[in-house]
Design a protein around this motif. Structure first.
Motif, PDB file in Angstrom:
ATOM      1  N   LEU A 147       0.832  -1.190   0.000  1.00  0.00           N
ATOM      2  CA  LEU A 147       0.000   0.000   0.000  1.00  0.00           C
ATOM      3  C   LEU A 147       0.874   1.251   0.000  1.00  0.00           C
ATOM      4  O   LEU A 147       1.765   1.399   0.833  1.00  0.00           O
ATOM      5  N   TRP A 148       0.609   2.127  -0.960  1.00  0.00           N
ATOM      6  CA  TRP A 148       1.335   3.379  -1.101  1.00  0.00           C
ATOM      7  C   TRP A 148       0.387   4.542  -0.852  1.00  0.00           C
ATOM      8  O   TRP A 148      -0.779   4.488  -1.229  1.00  0.00           O
ATOM      9  N   GLU A 149       0.909   5.569  -0.207  1.00  0.00           N
ATOM     10  CA  GLU A 149       0.176   6.818  -0.060  1.00  0.00           C
ATOM     11  C   GLU A 149       0.899   7.856  -0.914  1.00  0.00           C
ATOM     12  O   GLU A 149       2.109   8.030  -0.789  1.00  0.00           O
ATOM     13  N   PRO A 155      -2.731  19.855  -0.716  1.00  0.00           N
ATOM     14  CA  PRO A 155      -2.281  18.535  -1.180  1.00  0.00           C
ATOM     15  C   PRO A 155      -3.468  17.576  -1.326  1.00  0.00           C
ATOM     16  O   PRO A 155      -4.378  17.587  -0.512  1.00  0.00           O
ATOM     17  N   GLN A 156      -3.444  16.800  -2.386  1.00  0.00           N
ATOM     18  CA  GLN A 156      -4.449  15.768  -2.620  1.00  0.00           C
ATOM     19  C   GLN A 156      -3.774  14.426  -2.338  1.00  0.00           C
ATOM     20  O   GLN A 156      -2.722  14.128  -2.905  1.00  0.00           O
ATOM     21  N   SER A 157      -4.388  13.611  -1.494  1.00  0.00           N
ATOM     22  CA  SER A 157      -3.804  12.343  -1.086  1.00  0.00           C
ATOM     23  C   SER A 157      -4.586  11.179  -1.689  1.00  0.00           C
ATOM     24  O   SER A 157      -5.811  11.191  -1.701  1.00  0.00           O
ATOM     25  N   THR A 158      -3.857  10.213  -2.214  1.00  0.00           N
ATOM     26  CA  THR A 158      -4.431   9.014  -2.806  1.00  0.00           C
ATOM     27  C   THR A 158      -3.690   7.815  -2.242  1.00  0.00           C
ATOM     28  O   THR A 158      -2.474   7.868  -2.058  1.00  0.00           O
ATOM     29  N   LYS A 159      -4.406   6.740  -1.961  1.00  0.00           N
ATOM     30  CA  LYS A 159      -3.755   5.486  -1.554  1.00  0.00           C
ATOM     31  C   LYS A 159      -3.894   4.497  -2.693  1.00  0.00           C
ATOM     32  O   LYS A 159      -4.906   4.477  -3.399  1.00  0.00           O
TER      33      LYS A 159
END
Length: 174
Positions: free
Chosen positions: A36-38, A48-52
């Motif tokens: 799993l990467w963030e 900032p926009q965060s996606t996993k």
């Protein structure tokens, strides 16, 4: 951040992240650790926009190759230069089909990897004609490995900033 701005950032990140659009990935391209990467990205001075993202080796490779067929994008220039063991410099000139017509996009990005568990990218993109009033944009993005994919996740699953889940492999027709 408005959905229009998010769309612009997504198109821009496509230009940066899918660097190996029309060519083979260099054999010495750094690899990311499966799991799993963030990922976070900031552009146009926004938050900032965060996606996993759940990643395996096949998905990592597919991500580099997917861009040339998305959004009608066609790149007339694409250069990927792997420098040493941890830096990738990418330059591209692409034509993007947007809802308002074709746009020429020129991008330059530099990605530095910290082993196989983190990376950071700085990039600059210009648009001709401007997209939604923006003729250029600087983008900063980063990614870090946070552990194993969650139960029920499969490689390619991406959790968007709004909580929606989609699978990037499904977008490619795999």
């Amino acid at each position: 951040m408005s959905s229009r701005c998010r769309w612009l950032i997504a198109v821009s990140l496509l230009g940066l992240a899918s660097a190996a659009l029309a060519q083979d990935i260099p054999a010495n391209m750094p690899k990311r650790k499966p799991g799993l990467w963030e990922m976070q990205a900031t552009g146009m001075g926004g938050q900032p926009q965060s996606t996993k993202f759940c990643l395996d080796a096949d998905t990592d490779t597919a991500m580099y190759k997917m861009g040339s067929h998305m959004n009608g994008q066609a790149c007339s220039k694409l250069k990927i230069d792997v420098q040493g063991a941890n830096k990738v410099v990418t330059d591209a000139v692409c034509k993007i089909n947007t809802p308002n017509g074709a746009v020429n996009m020129t991008s330059h990005s530099e990605t530095t990897y910290q082993g196989d568990t983190a990376y950071s990218t700085q990039g600059h993109i210009t648009y001709d004609p401007a997209i939604m009033g923006h003729a250029e944009m600087s983008i900063v993005s980063s990614g870090r490995w946070v552990g194993q994919c969650a139960a029920g996740q499969k490689p390619g699953d991406m959790i968007m900033p709004n909580g929606q889940t989609m699978n990037i492999k499904d977008m490619q027709g795999h």
